[in-house]
Design an enzyme around this catalytic site. Sequence first.
Site, mmCIF file in Angstrom:
data_model
loop_
_atom_site.group_PDB
_atom_site.id
_atom_site.type_symbol
_atom_site.label_atom_id
_atom_site.label_comp_id
_atom_site.label_asym_id
_atom_site.label_seq_id
_atom_site.Cartn_x
_atom_site.Cartn_y
_atom_site.Cartn_z
ATOM 1 N N CYS A 98 0.869 -1.156 0.000
ATOM 2 C CA CYS A 98 0.000 0.000 0.000
ATOM 3 C C CYS A 98 0.918 1.221 0.000
ATOM 4 C CB CYS A 98 -0.847 -0.024 1.271
ATOM 5 S SG CYS A 98 -1.928 1.374 1.427
ATOM 6 N N SER A 375 -5.524 13.164 6.551
ATOM 7 C CA SER A 375 -6.919 12.766 6.399
ATOM 8 C C SER A 375 -7.534 13.659 5.332
ATOM 9 C CB SER A 375 -7.646 12.912 7.727
ATOM 10 O OG SER A 375 -7.530 14.239 8.170
ATOM 11 N N HIS A 399 4.118 7.434 7.916
ATOM 12 C CA HIS A 399 3.411 7.250 6.638
ATOM 13 C C HIS A 399 2.117 8.040 6.537
ATOM 14 C CE1 HIS A 399 0.463 4.738 8.543
ATOM 15 N NE2 HIS A 399 0.009 4.224 7.438
#
Lengths: 476, 141
Positions: A98, A375, A399
């Site tokens: 990912c 976010s 990350h």
Amino acid sequence: MDLALFERKSEFEWCIKPFGKMRVPGVIFASEILMREMDAKVYEQVTNVAMLPGIVNASWAMPDAHWGYGFPIGGVAAFDADAGGVVSAGGVGFDISCGVRTLHTGLRIEDIDRVKMRLADALYHTIPAGMGSTGTIRLDTAEMDKMLRGGARWAVEHGFGTAADLERIEEGGCMRGADPSQVSEQAKKRQRDEMGTLGSGNHYLEIQRVTDVYAPEIAAAFGVKAGDIVVSIHCGSRGLGHQIGTEFLKRMVIAAPGYGIALPDRELACAPIDSPLGQDYLGAMSAAINCALANRQILTHLTRQVFSAVLPQARLPLLYDVSHNTCKVEEHKVDGRLKKLYVHRKGATRAFGPGHPDLPHELKNAGQPVLIGGSMGTSSYILAGTEQGMQRAFGSACHGAGRAMSRHQALRNWNGSRVVDDLEGHGILIRSPSMRGVAEEAPGAYKDVSEVVDAADHAGLARKVARVVPLICIKG
Amino acid sequence: MVATARWEHFPHDADVGVRGLGATLAEAFEQAALALTAVITDLATVAPKEMIRLSCETPDAELLLVDWLNMLIYEMATRNMLFSRFEVHLEGNHLTAQAWGEALETARHRPAVEVKGATYTALKVAQQPDGGWLAQCIVDV
């Protein structure tokens, strides 16, 4: 977390002295505020990782560390095969490789403002996002194996992007050692319809604006200046990676006692690097890394198609592509000597310093771009690997923001449609198939990414280069 | 008295916990599967139209729970289905099951997340003081 459990080595370095079965110390890099708010489970998980055979120097946690499974999310650990070191499927996780990639656009805010709604809708229409969404590419068995061996290089050979993209991807876009024969038929079947899909959860595609530049020289080398519009894509190896993680976790849990490994937590499932199972996993995991790289490459191609229709003057060269959930063979200095290590980064970014041979020529002096996703309503950051960081945690950094609360709690606190309206009021367009998904990913459910990034910078893990804010977010 | 069968979610920093409770171990497994679907969508929206059969075997009951949930995750992903009714039969650590559900329709089911895998974290399969059974673990989303 109870700070009395730690010895504070410096303002941003908190040490757990080895006790019990710990082979090395545990070290968390964070500010005091982040430490106080951090889940106590991180302490337990950092300590557990320190018990694994062949671990070198320390069991580390990055400033965004939170309760994971087995390893903390934000956990870094390196193992030496010559010292009985292990490779852990739990230490890589389900969403193998990912990661995040960022593309330049050459555009400014005024270019976007005119077409913002159209661009958001076109991206949402073109980028398959959310559970059950499928890509348009179907791979037969032979082609699937070629993709698993070739990664982004395979994608470029098939017209998804250009050779120049490959230089801006870790491993040149193609992970060595990938062995498609170690990837089960089930894993391949799970991937059949998922090439070029974004996924769900915290995965996204964002159009962002660079608001601040903190290190002008490095930013110049990265080609980034204030006011620039960039695109960031966050996603991973999709169903194939998840299935490989699932299958090898089970195999390693069952096999561990036979290898004489006492697991402090079953999720730390691992096997000796030199064992057949360890080698099988490395072959399958490397194939999954290639799957993730190919996937992000296809999504890049789709994004470029949208831009060429909506903003034909834009060119979208790749700034860089980083992976978060990996185990990679790297050479690092241990006691003054170069040593081959198997570095696990679980929810942590590789952050190689200037001069590292893996970096492309144009980035050699600047260090590796480290792309930190925030976010959806807040900032993301671009950092650079440093020489100091190479010594700190073998060239690793945080990350993302890291969650501050569970999805459960987020659902109680927010309503998805209201989050979307609120963000639109702040000039951020959200497009998502699920309002519940949006509520679970509400900006307030995450830690303050700025605090995390500042801690990474002050701890010497990576240097803060630029801040970006979202304008459009396609959420899975 | 043994409480009636039910499921619930329990919090985890990044992911979510699924917990099934039932009078028997099989019932607890069925409830855990309902909790799994509920991570993705509102159970009431999933019609039990089509049935599939599943089976698996593992060395112990905890591994069996993880296998059972992972099997369902695999079937959801590859069949593009959601399931809302389950019947589990256990003989030792051998599980056979039937699951009823329907094809995923994004517009109707509005899936919040897809589940990547069931983990060994907070994994517990145990008999409760009231004689009922509990089966739980964290699932990665």
